[in-house]
Each structure stands twice: as structure tokens, then as C-alpha cells.
Motif scaffolding. Structure first.
Motif, PDB file in Angstrom:
ATOM      1  N   SER A 276      -5.202  10.237 -14.175  1.00  0.00           N
ATOM      2  CA  SER A 276      -4.541   8.956 -13.905  1.00  0.00           C
ATOM      3  C   SER A 276      -4.704   8.543 -12.458  1.00  0.00           C
ATOM      4  CB  SER A 276      -3.049   9.063 -14.269  1.00  0.00           C
ATOM      5  OG  SER A 276      -2.370   7.905 -13.912  1.00  0.00           O
ATOM      6  N   VAL A 277      -4.515   9.497 -11.547  1.00  0.00           N
ATOM      7  CA  VAL A 277      -4.634   9.185 -10.132  1.00  0.00           C
ATOM      8  C   VAL A 277      -6.053   8.796  -9.777  1.00  0.00           C
ATOM      9  CG1 VAL A 277      -4.419  10.122  -7.811  1.00  0.00           C
ATOM     10  CG2 VAL A 277      -2.695  10.655  -9.526  1.00  0.00           C
ATOM     11  N   THR A 278      -7.036   9.553 -10.353  1.00  0.00           N
ATOM     12  CA  THR A 278      -8.428   9.261 -10.039  1.00  0.00           C
ATOM     13  C   THR A 278      -8.830   7.890 -10.543  1.00  0.00           C
ATOM     14  OG1 THR A 278      -8.923  11.601 -10.210  1.00  0.00           O
ATOM     15  CG2 THR A 278     -10.780  10.094 -10.284  1.00  0.00           C
ATOM     16  N   SER A 279      -8.367   7.547 -11.749  1.00  0.00           N
ATOM     17  CA  SER A 279      -8.733   6.263 -12.320  1.00  0.00           C
ATOM     18  C   SER A 279      -8.161   5.107 -11.520  1.00  0.00           C
ATOM     19  CB  SER A 279      -8.258   6.190 -13.784  1.00  0.00           C
ATOM     20  OG  SER A 279      -8.554   4.943 -14.328  1.00  0.00           O
ATOM     21  N   GLN A 280      -6.944   5.303 -10.976  1.00  0.00           N
ATOM     22  CA  GLN A 280      -6.323   4.205 -10.238  1.00  0.00           C
ATOM     23  C   GLN A 280      -6.778   4.154  -8.790  1.00  0.00           C
ATOM     24  OE1 GLN A 280      -2.200   3.577 -10.694  1.00  0.00           O
ATOM     25  NE2 GLN A 280      -2.101   4.353 -12.755  1.00  0.00           N
ATOM     26  N   ARG A 281      -7.180   5.281  -8.214  1.00  0.00           N
ATOM     27  CA  ARG A 281      -7.592   5.280  -6.816  1.00  0.00           C
ATOM     28  C   ARG A 281      -9.036   4.854  -6.636  1.00  0.00           C
ATOM     29  NH1 ARG A 281      -3.946   7.629  -3.284  1.00  0.00           N
ATOM     30  NH2 ARG A 281      -5.446   7.608  -1.614  1.00  0.00           N
TER      31      ARG A 281
ATOM     32  N   ASN B 267       0.811  -1.208   0.000  1.00  0.00           N
ATOM     33  CA  ASN B 267       0.000   0.000   0.000  1.00  0.00           C
ATOM     34  C   ASN B 267       0.851   1.267   0.000  1.00  0.00           C
ATOM     35  OD1 ASN B 267      -2.095  -1.828   0.244  1.00  0.00           O
ATOM     36  ND2 ASN B 267      -2.197  -1.635   2.464  1.00  0.00           N
ATOM     37  N   TYR B 268       1.929   1.239   0.771  1.00  0.00           N
ATOM     38  CA  TYR B 268       2.807   2.410   0.812  1.00  0.00           C
ATOM     39  C   TYR B 268       3.452   2.648  -0.556  1.00  0.00           C
ATOM     40  CZ  TYR B 268       2.495   2.890   5.884  1.00  0.00           C
ATOM     41  OH  TYR B 268       2.042   3.106   7.163  1.00  0.00           O
ATOM     42  N   VAL B 269       3.865   1.584  -1.211  1.00  0.00           N
ATOM     43  CA  VAL B 269       4.459   1.739  -2.549  1.00  0.00           C
ATOM     44  C   VAL B 269       3.429   2.279  -3.532  1.00  0.00           C
ATOM     45  CG1 VAL B 269       5.497   0.485  -4.477  1.00  0.00           C
ATOM     46  CG2 VAL B 269       6.178  -0.063  -2.137  1.00  0.00           C
ATOM     47  N   ASN B 270       2.222   1.761  -3.464  1.00  0.00           N
ATOM     48  CA  ASN B 270       1.168   2.241  -4.361  1.00  0.00           C
ATOM     49  C   ASN B 270       0.847   3.714  -4.090  1.00  0.00           C
ATOM     50  OD1 ASN B 270      -0.917   1.832  -6.379  1.00  0.00           O
ATOM     51  ND2 ASN B 270      -2.386   1.923  -4.693  1.00  0.00           N
ATOM     52  N   ASP B 271       0.739   4.090  -2.824  1.00  0.00           N
ATOM     53  CA  ASP B 271       0.469   5.480  -2.483  1.00  0.00           C
ATOM     54  C   ASP B 271       1.585   6.398  -2.965  1.00  0.00           C
ATOM     55  OD1 ASP B 271      -1.925   4.890  -1.343  1.00  0.00           O
ATOM     56  OD2 ASP B 271      -1.212   4.914   0.725  1.00  0.00           O
ATOM     57  N   ALA B 272       2.823   5.922  -2.883  1.00  0.00           N
ATOM     58  CA  ALA B 272       3.949   6.741  -3.333  1.00  0.00           C
ATOM     59  C   ALA B 272       3.878   6.983  -4.833  1.00  0.00           C
ATOM     60  CB  ALA B 272       5.265   6.052  -2.960  1.00  0.00           C
ATOM     61  N   ILE B 273       3.558   5.955  -5.602  1.00  0.00           N
ATOM     62  CA  ILE B 273       3.457   6.117  -7.058  1.00  0.00           C
ATOM     63  C   ILE B 273       2.281   7.024  -7.414  1.00  0.00           C
ATOM     64  CG2 ILE B 273       3.092   4.891  -9.229  1.00  0.00           C
ATOM     65  CD1 ILE B 273       4.512   2.500  -8.018  1.00  0.00           C
ATOM     66  N   LEU B 274       1.154   6.876  -6.740  1.00  0.00           N
ATOM     67  CA  LEU B 274       0.001   7.739  -6.991  1.00  0.00           C
ATOM     68  C   LEU B 274       0.315   9.187  -6.644  1.00  0.00           C
ATOM     69  CD1 LEU B 274      -2.932   5.531  -5.644  1.00  0.00           C
ATOM     70  CD2 LEU B 274      -2.176   5.799  -7.999  1.00  0.00           C
ATOM     71  N   HIS B 275       1.069   9.386  -5.590  1.00  0.00           N
ATOM     72  CA  HIS B 275       1.480  10.749  -5.235  1.00  0.00           C
ATOM     73  C   HIS B 275       2.345  11.356  -6.329  1.00  0.00           C
ATOM     74  CE1 HIS B 275       3.812  13.920  -3.215  1.00  0.00           C
ATOM     75  NE2 HIS B 275       2.794  14.014  -2.376  1.00  0.00           N
ATOM     76  N   ALA B 276       3.249  10.559  -6.893  1.00  0.00           N
ATOM     77  CA  ALA B 276       4.085  11.064  -7.980  1.00  0.00           C
ATOM     78  C   ALA B 276       3.253  11.402  -9.213  1.00  0.00           C
ATOM     79  CB  ALA B 276       5.161  10.031  -8.316  1.00  0.00           C
ATOM     80  N   GLN B 277       2.260  10.583  -9.535  1.00  0.00           N
ATOM     81  CA  GLN B 277       1.403  10.877 -10.679  1.00  0.00           C
ATOM     82  C   GLN B 277       0.568  12.136 -10.448  1.00  0.00           C
ATOM     83  OE1 GLN B 277      -0.355   6.804 -10.881  1.00  0.00           O
ATOM     84  NE2 GLN B 277       0.197   6.907 -13.050  1.00  0.00           N
ATOM     85  N   LEU B 278       0.114  12.317  -9.239  1.00  0.00           N
ATOM     86  CA  LEU B 278      -0.701  13.483  -8.937  1.00  0.00           C
ATOM     87  C   LEU B 278       0.098  14.778  -9.074  1.00  0.00           C
ATOM     88  CD1 LEU B 278      -3.425  14.570  -7.873  1.00  0.00           C
ATOM     89  CD2 LEU B 278      -2.524  14.291  -5.569  1.00  0.00           C
TER      90      LEU B 278
END
Length: 629
Positions: free
Chosen positions: A394-399, A341-352
Motif C-alpha cells: 500500500s505504501v509503495t503504491s501510494q508513494r 505533505n505532512y498529513v500524507n506522510d503521517a498516513i503513509l507511515h501508519a500504513q507502513l
């Protein structure tokens, strides 16, 4: 008549005297070498395999070179026999020590291996689970991220095993440093293309090196790397401390077995065990007081380990109890599962925050031209220019598939049966078993001299050997086992402790104190910690000690999950389908996308909705089927 009676009395006393001479030596208590041969001494010498039997004389004699078993009359011992006795008694004493410590050594070695295998299984399972994140949600990164994930969890495993050269912060930092160039090229700026294997002097490699070195300054992953380190450090510290203590405990037991007995100790042991043989008394046993004094003097260094060893055993019990009854907020298993989850959140933060990151990187490292495409690249992901897909979209679609409120049933459904559940229960069972077993050895080293004297070495009889003669009881003073008390030992002169045992004692004291501070269990906070643990123990007893997620209990709730993201770490992105490629996503205006921090706050307040809101939601759910009709 009187003369006949007198002859009868003389004959009676004569028979009684010869009977005394014949039958008394069989007891082995007062028989002396002054009036007999050394046959029994030679037999005992041969049966115990002390040395060459030719060294034993046939009849008692006088040897002025005797140094230990001094006797004014004839003796069955020689100076060479004394040397053989000293070597034999040292070996016998060390063998007895090894026999007593064998069970303790086996207990420590067996549980060290069992804990290591359990930790390795948990780390391997969560490593594979984290790898599936890239296969399902970030296929463009999957092939290159597998080695990074393996390297990250290899560092976590070394940290959990108590490796002094491992650093959890370093492992996480290296993982995100290597992840940043991949995310920057393939997710934030897919138009640049995928880097292909090139020489180390290529511009693309230099640009990637710049991205790695500036990752902490650019902060593309937000607070999530720091939160990951904090979560793992807090959850794994009990397991790491247990591994370190078990390793040290094994080293201490080995040190006691290999400790050498001093020459002064050997002299005391010979005086206690074999000097009676020189008088022809091969069956008499040493007095208990004599044995205790000699053993405490010989094992003074071992006895000095008693206090720090007792502290180590208490700490081992406490750590085992923590692993056996850990609740969801500090569970090792859930912390390892939350890495995904932390890795996924980090990647989503970078995309945002893609535009800001790209602008900062271009200022620091310079712009990077489009590079060659590798065959592993995903055409759907890299065919769009950066401007055609909004990072917010991208972030919205993945979250969207992972922010829904998961139930306790869905939290357990993503785990394969027989994997995490079994290992979780085996960790608890292992810890409970070890907690009860190690308790018996809390005072092992303090009581080892007395345990040796309670064996066949010291048997209570009407008479015993005092080291000099046969007595009814030991007249000397029995001293304590401390160095100060041993200075008054009447049986030997105790000077210094074995340097090996002194080093073992120092390591015990240092590590236990270090771990007490590291675990926040130091003396200044002990009262507060015990009060908190008492309250948590009552809570666990109220809900059942053996009640966990694998047993079908619902008491854990979502609020005990990953507090950094406001969701349960066990369900985030685990069962959701992979997100569609960028070309299939519709751009969403940036003002409609909530940043991750807002999502955390809103999800954190979800359990505290007002009753009216809950009633309204319930009415909507009940009326929705009628609307469809």
C-alpha cells in the motif's frame, strides 16, 4: 510766536496720546480690563462656546473666589467662568490629541484588517488544498476528515491572528488524535468496517476513545506531527508576532485618547490659554516655553510611552521586512502548503507500520470485532481482509507517484492562477508599504507635546503671555518630559502617571521583550542575527528582490522545499492521480520497500550525484529513442 508754537506742540502730543489709546487696543497685546469693558471677553467666550454667556460680567470687577487666574486689579473672570474654562480647555486639548493621532490610528487599524484578510485567504486556500488529499488519495476517509481539516486550519488561523488562547501544538495534536481511529479502522484494518453513528456507550465509541487517548504512546504517525508543529511554529511566528503587535498598538493609541487630564493639568492649561482673557487680552498667544512646560506636564504619561513605543515600531518594521523578503525556507505560504505533505506522510507511515500498530493497539485497547458498514464506505477498500494486502504494498503504491523529482514548473502548475500567487505578492506589497509608513511614527508620543505647541496654540510674536503677564520672552526654565525632570516643572506639580497609561507602557515593554526572545532577536544574539540577515539580503539582491516562483524564477530549487520529507512541499501529491484500491495492487515483498527515513536520505543526496553518474544518465536518455526504433 513762542506761545503759538507751544500750543501747536501741546496739540500734537494730545493727538498722539488719543491715537495711542484708540489704535493700541486693536493689537490685543496690552489692553487691560482695568479701563475698559468686558465686551471682547464676552464675544470670545460666546464664539468658542465655552459656556453660558451670562456668566461673563459687562464690566471688570473683583472676585475673591478666583483660584487660577489671580490678578490684583479688576478682572473680567469669575469662579464659574474658571470652571467653564477648565472644562473647555480639557476638551480642546483631548480633541487636538485625537486629531494628531487619527492618522496613526487609521494606519494601524487599516493594516491590521488587511493582514487579517490576507492571512485568512492563505489559510482558506491551503485548507481546501489539504482537503483534496483525502478526496484523491484516501476517499474512504474523505467525508469524515473534512471537519477535522477545517478544525485544524481554524486553529492555525487563530494562532496566526495572535489569539492568546490558541495553541498550535494543541490544534495539531487534536487533529491527529481524531485522525487515528479513522486510519486504524479504514486503512490499517479495513475488515473491521466503518463505524456508524452510535450511542456514546457503544463498544466502538469506547474503542475509538481509547485510540485517541493512546495515540501519542502508540505513535502511529511517527515524527510527522511533531515536524508539522515545528514547521508551522517557525514559519508563522513572524505573522503571529505582527498580529499581536498591531493589536497592542491599536490598544495603546486608544488608551492615549481616553486618558484623562488631571485637575492640576487643567489649571495649567487655563493659566496658559484663558487667564489672559481675564485681563481683556483675547488675541495674545502663550509663550512657547510656557506651552512646552504645560503640555509636557499634562502629557507626562503619554511621553513615558515614547521609549517602549519606539521599540515596538522598530520591531514592527523588522517583522514587515521579514514578511516582505522571506525566502523559501521560512516562507509562510510554503509552510501552509506543506501541511498537506505532512498529513500524507503521517498516513503513509501508519500504513507502513500497520502490523506493529495493530498489535500494540490490541494489547492496550483490546481487539475490536467487525462493525457495521456505513453506506459511505468504499467496497473496493473494505472488501479485502488485512492479510490480503501488504502494508508495504500500500505504501509503495501510494508513494510511487509522489517521489519523483519535480521541476520548478510542476511545482507551480498545481496552484490555480490568481489564488496563492496573487496573495503572496499582495502580502509582500502590503508589508513593504507598512514598513515605510509606520517608520514616521517611531517618536510620535515623545514629540506629541511639542507638536501640540507648534499648532495654533503657540504662535511666535514680539510679545507673548507668560501665564501671569505680557512679556517679550518666557523667563522660566523648560524641563524635560521624564518623571524626574517634571518634578521641577515651574508651571505645575506633576505627581503620578495615569494608571491606564502606566499599564499600557508595561504591556508594551513586556510584549516587545517576549517577542524578541520568541523570535530569537534578543540583544545577546542581535549581532549574529543581523549578520545572517545581511548575508541573506545580499543573496536576495543578487537574485532579484521581487523574484519568486509566481514570477517565473527558477532560483528557489528543490533543496529549499520541505526538508522533513526530502521533497518540495509545493508539489508532493498535488498532481498525482489517486492510488488504486487495495484489490488492484499486487503484494510486494516487504524487503523491497524502503522506509520513509531511507527515502528522505536518498532524495536529500540526489543533488550531490557525481558527474560520471550524471553523464551516464544523460547517455541513457539520448540512446533510449534508438532502442525503441
Amino acid at each position: 510766536m513762542f506761545r503759538a508754537a507751544s500750543q501747536t506742540v501741546d496739540l500734537f502730543w494730545l493727538i498722539l496720546f488719543f491715537s495711542f489709546l484708540v489704535f493700541l487696543p486693536e493689537s490685543g497685546c496690552i489692553r487691560s480690563a482695568d479701563v475698559d469693558s468686558c465686551h471682547e471677553v464676552k464675544t470670545a467666550y460666546m464664539m468658542r462656546q465655552i459656556g453660558p454667556v451670562e456668566l461673563v460680567p459687562d464690566r471688570p470687577g473683583t472676585d475673591e473666589s478666583l483660584r487660577v487666574c489671580l490678578h490684583p486689579g479688576p478682572s473680567c473672570c469669575t469662579s464659574k467662568m474658571e470652571d467653564s474654562y477648565m472644562a473647555a480647555v480639557r476638551s480642546e486639548t483631548q480633541q487636538k490629541m485625537r486629531s494628531y493621532s487619527f492618522e496613526l490610528k487609521y494606519l494601524i487599524a487599516g493594516h491590521t484588517k488587511a493582514y487579517q484578510e490576507t492571512f485568512e485567504s492563505l489559510v482558506s486556500f491551503t485548507s481546501n488544498l489539504t482537503g483534496t488529499l483525502f478526496d484523491s488519495a484516501y476517499s474512504a476517509l474523505a467525508s469524515d476528515c473534512r471537519p477535522l481539516v477545517l478544525q485544524l486550519f481554524s486553529g492555525i488561523e487563530r494562532h496566526l491572528s495572535g489569539d492568546s488562547n490558541s495553541s498550535l501544538d494543541h490544534s495539531v495534536r487534536c487533529f491527529y488524535n481524531d485522525l487515528f481511529p479513522l486510519v486504524y479502522r479504514r486503512l490499517l484494518n479495513p475488515g473491521i468496517g466503518h463505524t456508524s453513528p452510535q450511542s456514546s456507550s457503544s463498544p466502538s465509541t469506547n474503542h475509538d476513545d481509547c485510540l485517541r487517548m493512546t495515540r501519542q504512546d502508540v505513535s502511529p504517525f511517527g515524527p510527522h506531527p511533531r515536524l508539522l508543529v515545528s514547521s508551522l511554529s517557525r514559519a508563522l511566528r513572524a505573522g503571529r508576532a505582527l498580529s499581536r503587535l498591531l493589536r497592542l498598538a491599536g490598544e495603546v493609541v486608544n488608551a492615549t485618547e481616553k486618558a484623562t487630564l488631571s485637575r492640576e493639568c487643567g489649571r495649567g492649561l487655563v493659566r496658559m490659554q484663558y487667564c489672559s482673557h481675564c485681563r481683556g487680552l483675547t488675541l495674545i498667544r502663550p509663550c512657547t516655553g510656557l506651552c512646552v512646560n504645560v503640555m509636557r506636564g499634562c502629557l507626562m504619561g503619554v511621553s513615558e510611552l515614547g521609549a517602549p513605543w519606539g521599540s515596538l515600531v522598530v520591531l514592527l518594521q523588522r517583522l514587515a521586512a521579514t514578511l516582505a523578503t522571506s525566502s523559501n525556507h521560512n516562507s509562510m505560504e510554503l509552510a501552509l502548503l506543506a501541511v498537506r505533505n505532512y498529513v500524507n506522510d503521517a498516513i503513509l507511515h501508519a500504513q507502513l507500520h500497520g502490523p506493529r500498530i495493530t498489535a500494540t493497539v490490541e494489547k492496550v485497547c483490546g481487539p475490536q470485532a467487525a462493525g457495521p458498514m456505513t453506506p459511505s464506505a468504499n467496497p473496493t477498500t473494505t472488501s479485502q481482509a488485512p492479510s490480503s494486502v501488504s502494508p508495504a504494498a500500500s505504501v509503495t503504491s501510494q508513494r510511487s507517484p509522489v517521489t519523483s523529482s519535480p521541476s520548478a514548473k510542476s511545482r507551480r502548475s498545481f496552484l490555480p492562477r490568481g489564488s496563492r500567487g496573487d496573495k503572496s505578492r499582495s502580502l509582500k506589497k502590503l508589508s513593504r508599504e507598512f514598513e515605510g509608513s509606520i517608520q514616521r511614527y517611531q517618536w510620535f508620543f515623545s514629540e506629541l507635546p511639542e507638536m501640540l505647541c507648534e499648532s495654533e496654540m503657540a504662535v511666535e510674536q514680539h510679545t507673548c503671555w507668560s501665564g501671569q503677564d505680557v512679556v517679550e520672552s518666557y523667563a522660566g526654565r523648560v524641563v524635560g518630559s521624564t518623571l524626574k525632570a517634571q518634578r521641577e516643572n515651574p508651571e505645575m506639580t506633576v505627581r503620578n502617571t495615569d494608571p491606564v497609561l502606566k499599564g499600557a507602557k508595561l504591556r508594551l515593554e513586556q510584549l516587545t521583550q517576549e517577542l524578541l526572545v520568541e523570535l530569537d532577536w534578543a540583544r545577546k544574539t542581535r549581532g549574529k542575527v543581523e549578520e545572517e540577515e545581511g548575508g541573506s539580503a545580499q543573496t536576495e539582491r543578487g537574485s532579484g528582490d521581487d523574484c519568486d516562483d509566481e514570477d517565473g524564477c527558477e532560483a528557489s530549487g528543490d533543496e529549499t522545499g520541505d526538508t522533513s520529507s526530502g521533497r518540495s512541499p509545493a508539489t508532493k501529491d498535488m498532481s498525482s492521480p489517486p492510488p488504486p484500491p487495495p484489490a488492484a495492487r499486487r503484494p510486494v515483498p516487504p524487503h523491497r520497500v524502503s522506509p520513509p527515513q531511507v527515502a528522505v536520505r536518498s532524495s536529500a543526496r540526489t543533488p550531490s550525484l557525481r558527474p560520471l553518474t550524471l553523464i551516464a544518465l544523460l547517455l541513457l536518455l539520448l540512446l533510449s529513442p534508438w532502442e525503441h526504433r
